[in-house]
Design a protein around this motif. Structure first.
Motif, PDB file in Angstrom:
ATOM      1  N   ARG A 168     -28.711 -11.766 -21.920  1.00  0.00           N
ATOM      2  CA  ARG A 168     -27.656 -11.524 -20.909  1.00  0.00           C
ATOM      3  C   ARG A 168     -26.779 -10.931 -21.866  1.00  0.00           C
ATOM      4  N   ASN A 169     -25.504  -9.653 -21.752  1.00  0.00           N
ATOM      5  CA  ASN A 169     -24.493  -9.295 -22.624  1.00  0.00           C
ATOM      6  C   ASN A 169     -23.864 -10.328 -23.413  1.00  0.00           C
ATOM      7  N   VAL A 181     -32.784 -15.264 -16.411  1.00  0.00           N
ATOM      8  CA  VAL A 181     -31.248 -14.638 -16.848  1.00  0.00           C
ATOM      9  C   VAL A 181     -30.326 -15.172 -15.494  1.00  0.00           C
ATOM     10  N   LEU A 224     -25.438  -8.060 -17.603  1.00  0.00           N
ATOM     11  CA  LEU A 224     -26.900  -7.402 -16.701  1.00  0.00           C
ATOM     12  C   LEU A 224     -26.366  -5.504 -17.509  1.00  0.00           C
ATOM     13  N   SER A 256     -27.769  -5.132 -21.634  1.00  0.00           N
ATOM     14  CA  SER A 256     -28.112  -6.325 -21.898  1.00  0.00           C
ATOM     15  C   SER A 256     -29.379  -6.091 -22.526  1.00  0.00           C
ATOM     16  N   LEU A 268     -31.942  -8.183 -21.735  1.00  0.00           N
ATOM     17  CA  LEU A 268     -32.707  -7.876 -20.138  1.00  0.00           C
ATOM     18  C   LEU A 268     -33.544  -6.981 -20.424  1.00  0.00           C
TER      19      LEU A 268
END
Length: 496
Positions: free
Chosen positions: A277-278, A269, A283, A286, A288
Motif C-alpha cells: 500500500r502507499n 495487501v 491502493l 501504490s 501494488l
C-alpha cells in the motif's frame, strides 16, 4: 468494392517498411530542426511559462547527440524492458498450448446462444498471445459455426474480427498495453518530465469496452452479417479437435493456481500496514499497482509451468527455458522496429520540435474554439483512417503520439485519455485493411470453404463490424467522459 480495396492495397504497398519509414522520419526531423532553428523558431510553454527554442540536429551539438546516444536511446526506450519481461513469461503459457487450450474450451463449452459473444470476448482476451490469437481463433470459429449448423464463412470472419476489431480491448494486461503506454510516456515527457503512463492506465475503460464490444460484435454478426450471407451451400467440412484429457486436467490445475495466487495477493495487501500500500494506506497509487507487470509475469510463468508439466510439454527446466527463448525470437521484428522508433522519438524530443508543434497547435485549438469531446472524436477519426494504411499499432502511435499527446495535454487532456481514444481507432479499422497480413489469412480460410471467395466477399462481412465498432466505441468514450469516470485506478480524464 474489390477495386476500392485494391486501390488501398496499392497505396499501402507504396509505403516503405516501418523500419525504413522511421529512418526517413529521422532525416526529416533533422532537416526541419535545422530550418526552424535557423529562423529562430521559439514558443512559450503555457504550462511552465518557459521559452522553448528549436535545436538543430544539423550542428556540432546535434551531431554529438545523435552519435553518442544511439545505444542509450534504444536501451531507455520505455516499452523495451517491460515487453521482454512479459513475453518471457507469456512464452511458456503460449508454447505449452495453455492459451490455445483455454480459448478452445471457453468457446466450445459456451451455451449455443452465447457462442458468438464468447468468440468475441475470448478473442479480445487472447491478445496476451499477441498475433497468435488470429491463427488459433479463425479456424476454430469456422469449425464451431459449422458444427452448429451455421455458415462456416461467417464463423471464420467472426474469429478474425473478434481479434482484429477488438485488438485494444481486454480484461487482461497485454503486450499492447505495455508498448502503447511506453510510447505515451515518452511523448508526455515533452510537457511533463515526471509523467508516467503505466500499462494499467487505461484499464477501467478498456476492460469495460471488452464486455460492451463483445455484445456489439455478436449483435452485428447475428443480426446483420449472418442473414446477409445466408446458409452455407458448399460440401467442405472440417472437424473440430477438442482438448484431450491431459490438457483439460492442466487447465483445471492452472485454474486452481490462479485462485491461489489471487488469494495470496489479497492476503498480502489486506493489512493496512502492508508494504504494497502507499504511505496513506491506499491502493491508488501504490507499490501494488507498480508491481502489476511483475505479478502478471510471475502468474504466467506459474500457470504455464503447471500446464506444461501436466501435459508433458515440460519435462525439465530446460524445456521451460527453451519456450522462453522461442518467444523472444518471435519478438525480433518488433525489437528491430523499436530501434528505429526509439531514435526517432529521442531526436524529436531533443530538437524540441514536439513541444514547439504542441504549443503552436494548442494555441490554434484555443483560438478556434474547437476542443473538448469534438476534438477527441476528430482525433479518433484521423487515427482510424491512418490505421488502414499503417497496420502496426506501435508504428502508428509512434508517429502520432509525439504531436498529439503534448498538444492535447496543453489544453487539459490526460495523456492516458488520448491513448484510450487512439486505441479505439487502432482496433476498429484493422479488419478492413488489406495491408494487414491477417486479412490474407482470413481470406485463405474463406477459400477453403468457398473457392471463389475474394476480397469483396471478406470486405462485405467486415465493413459492418468495423463501422459498428468505430461508432459505438466512440459513443461509449463520449458517454464515459460525460459521466466523468476515471479510466484507470487513480487516472482521471483531465489534467489539474
Amino acid at each position: 468494392m474489390q477495386k476500392f480495396f485494391n486501390s488501398i492495397e496499392r497505396a499501402g504497398n507504396k509505403l516503405p517498411h516501418p523500419f525504413i519509414l522511421f529512418l526517413w522520419l529521422c532525416l526529416i526531423v533533422a532537416v526541419f530542426s535545422w530550418i526552424l532553428a535557423s529562423f529562430g523558431g521559439t514558443g512559450v510553454n503555457p504550462k511552465t511559462g518557459a521559452e522553448v527554442a528549436v535545436k538543430s540536429l544539423i550542428s556540432g551539438e546535434g551531431a554529438v547527440f545523435a552519435l553518442t546516444s544511439i545505444a542509450t536511446n534504444f536501451i531507455n526506450f520505455p516499452p523495451l524492458g517491460i515487453i521482454l519481461v512479459i513475453m518471457l513469461a507469456i512464452g511458456i503459457a503460449d508454447k505449452t498450448g495453455l492459451i490455445a487450450a483455454f480459448m478452445q474450451v471457453s468457446v466450445i463449452k459456451a451455451p449455443r446462444y452465447l457462442t458468438t459473444f464468447m468468440i468475441f470476448f475470448v478473442g479480445m482476451c487472447s491478445h496476451v498471445a499477441s498475433d497468435a490469437a488470429y491463427i488459433i481463433l479463425i479456424p476454430l470459429s469456422a469449425i464451431i459455426f459449422q458444427a452448429m449448423g451455421r455458415n462456416p464463412l461467417v464463423g471464420a470472419v467472426t474469429g478474425y474480427v473478434a481479434v482484429g476489431a477488438g485488438y485494444d480491448a481486454s480484461i487482461l494486461i497485454t503486450p499492447t498495453d505495455i508498448i502503447l503506454s511506453g510510447i505515451t510516456t515518452s511523448a508526455a515527457h515533452t510537457v511533463d518530465a515526471q509523467a508516467y503512463i503505466s500499462p494499467l492506465d487505461n484499464y477501467y475503460f478498456i476492460a469495460a469496452s471488452a464486455l460492451l464490444m463483445s455484445f456489439v460484435g455478436a449483435f452485428i454478426i447475428e443480426r446483420i452479417v449472418e442473414p446477409m450471407v445466408g446458409k452455407y451451400t458448399g460440401d467442405v467440412e472440417l472437424k473440430l479437435t477438442e482438448p484431450d484429457a491431459l490438457e483439460v486436467k492442466g487447465l483445471k490445475r492452472a485454474g486452481w493456481a490462479t485462485l491461489i495466487m489471487i488469494a495470496l495477493v489479497v492476503a498480502a495487501v489486506w493489512p493496512a500496514s502492508s508494504p504494497l500500500r502507499n504511505e496513506e494506506g491506499g491502493l491508488v497509487p501504490s507499490p501494488l499497482l507498480n508491481s502489476a507487470v511483475a505479478l502478471f509475469g510471475i502468474y504466467f510463468v506459474v500457470i504455464g509451468c503447471i500446464f506444461g508439466t501436466t501435459t508433458g510439454k515440460i519435462k525439465t527446466a530446460r524445456d521451460a527455458v527453451g519456450y522462453m527463448s522461442e518467444s523472444v525470437k518471435e519478438l525480433a521484428p518488433t525489437l528491430v522496429l523499436f530501434f528505429a522508433i526509439s531514435q526517432f522519438l529521442a531526436w524529436f524530443k531533443w530538437t524540441n520540435l514536439g513541444e514547439w508543434i504542441a504549443i503552436g497547435g494548442s494555441h490554434l485549438l484555443d483560438s478556434s474554439g474547437f476542443g473538448g469531446t469534438p476534438l477527441l472524436v476528430a482525433f479518433v477519426g484521423l487515427a482510424a483512417v491512418m490505421n488502414v494504411f499503417i497496420t502496426s499499432g506501435s508504428a502508428q502511435w509512434s508517429l502520432m503520439a509525439p504531436i498529439f499527446v503534448p498538444m492535447l495535454m496543453l489544453i487539459g487532456f490526460e495523456p492516458a485519455l488520448v491513448q484510450a481514444a487512439f486505441r479505439i481507432a487502432d482496433s476498429a479499422t484493422n479488419i478492413i485493411s488489406p495491408m494487414s497480413p491477417y486479412f490474407a489469412v482470413c481470406l485463405a480460410y474463406l477459400q477453403r470453404y468457398q473457392k471463389d471467395a475474394g476480397i469483396g466477399t471478406l470486405a462485405s462481412m467486415t465493413i459492418p463490424v468495423a463501422m459498428g465498432f468505430l461508432i459505438v466505441w466512440t459513443l461509449f468514450l463520449i458517454f464515459w467522459m460525460t459521466m466523468g469516470w476515471p479510466i484507470a485506478p487513480g487516472v482521471g480524464l483531465f489534467m489539474n
